[in-house]
Design a protein around this motif. Sequence first.
Motif, PDB file in Angstrom:
ATOM      1  N   THR A 295      -2.736  -2.224 -43.680  1.00  0.00           N
ATOM      2  CA  THR A 295      -3.995  -1.504 -43.469  1.00  0.00           C
ATOM      3  C   THR A 295      -4.063  -0.284 -44.372  1.00  0.00           C
ATOM      4  O   THR A 295      -3.076   0.430 -44.543  1.00  0.00           O
ATOM      5  CB  THR A 295      -4.111  -1.064 -41.995  1.00  0.00           C
ATOM      6  N   PHE A 296      -5.221  -0.030 -44.940  1.00  0.00           N
ATOM      7  CA  PHE A 296      -5.407   1.187 -45.726  1.00  0.00           C
ATOM      8  C   PHE A 296      -5.407   2.394 -44.805  1.00  0.00           C
ATOM      9  O   PHE A 296      -5.942   2.349 -43.688  1.00  0.00           O
ATOM     10  CB  PHE A 296      -6.715   1.132 -46.516  1.00  0.00           C
ATOM     11  N   VAL A 297      -4.850   3.488 -45.266  1.00  0.00           N
ATOM     12  CA  VAL A 297      -4.725   4.689 -44.446  1.00  0.00           C
ATOM     13  C   VAL A 297      -6.095   5.184 -43.987  1.00  0.00           C
ATOM     14  O   VAL A 297      -6.278   5.570 -42.835  1.00  0.00           O
ATOM     15  CB  VAL A 297      -3.980   5.792 -45.222  1.00  0.00           C
ATOM     16  N   LEU A 298      -7.080   5.154 -44.885  1.00  0.00           N
ATOM     17  CA  LEU A 298      -8.416   5.618 -44.511  1.00  0.00           C
ATOM     18  C   LEU A 298      -9.006   4.776 -43.392  1.00  0.00           C
ATOM     19  O   LEU A 298      -9.612   5.298 -42.451  1.00  0.00           O
ATOM     20  CB  LEU A 298      -9.343   5.594 -45.726  1.00  0.00           C
ATOM     21  N   SER A 299      -8.827   3.470 -43.464  1.00  0.00           N
ATOM     22  CA  SER A 299      -9.363   2.585 -42.421  1.00  0.00           C
ATOM     23  C   SER A 299      -8.731   2.895 -41.074  1.00  0.00           C
ATOM     24  O   SER A 299      -9.416   2.941 -40.048  1.00  0.00           O
ATOM     25  CB  SER A 299      -9.122   1.128 -42.802  1.00  0.00           C
TER      26      SER A 299
END
Length: 362
Positions: A295-299
């Motif tokens: 998972t992307f950190v921003l998501s």
Amino acid sequence: MQMSDRDPPPFWDPESDDVLVCRAVRRQTHDVATFILTAAQPRRFRYTPGQFMTFTVRIDGAEIHRCYTLSSSPSRPDSVAITVKRVPGGPVSNWLHDHLRPGMDIAALGPMGDFTLDPPRDAAPEKYLFLSAGSGITPVMSMARNLIDTRFDVDAVFLHSARSPEDLIFARELAWMAEQAPSFRVRSICERDTPQNRWPGAMGRLDAALLAREVPDLCDRHVFVCGPEGYRASVRALVGQAGLDMAHFHEESFDFGVLAAEEPDIPAQIEALDAARHKVSFTRSRREIECGADTFVLSAARAAGMRLPASCAKGMCGTCKCKLVSGTVDMQHDGGIRQREIDQGMILICCARPTSDLVIER
């Protein structure tokens, strides 16, 4: 070998050049201004019409990144320009209007972006339709300026929508461009007129009848659209119903004009149940979340209810740039960060997946 007085200056290098100097501020409307910028040292600019740059300003001790499309044309390579609408509550647009003056520096990254028009000079001429609303005029204005400067056989229709005659951006220049090229036609549409300025042209909003009247050969044209999401969705439906081959439909997908007022919703990816999970600590926000390795950190941060600045979600614009205090990530960006910034520990959290626990300065 030394450069002679007659040699042109080198090109702007996004990896090493990062400061622009404001040379002029030109008022377009009551709430829109154009800022003319050059490099701090003599440089020429090469970019494709429609691209944007990311600007960094310091407001109340905090660095804020914002993306603005270049309204200038690469056919005039000694400067670049951004045309900015003052957004109510928008920290950067208001700062630019209130503070950026000739002689002042501003940090910049780019140019970059995929919403572009750069026809080969030796190719047979194509026909274009530019559709814009509000400050969404800036990328298509760059495209139109470049065509007027470089293609004497330009065949284009430019339909711009505004709230009122007082909100028409580049009205005089567009009229001049239409005078220079007989096959460059400009039409403006206003939702309403005002007591001070009665509008003699088309009123209301763009619809199928108006589009058919102004562009009867729509299906023969390449269509470039920029404006608020609702406008783009409406145009998309109109040209689709008219029978346009949607391979010839191009739109700017990032609504940079509202970025200062609201943040886009970036959904978290669905993680496998057995995916590794890592702890992510944000020092300034004093928040701690979990983020899966896929998972992307921003998501993950958005899913946890954090509101963090972001725009493209593709590693292009640099808006979500943060300092990685500790930990490691897998980051696949698309030009929104310089290598020297990566070497200094900066990351783009929209395209960074954790490979360990992280501490991020945000």
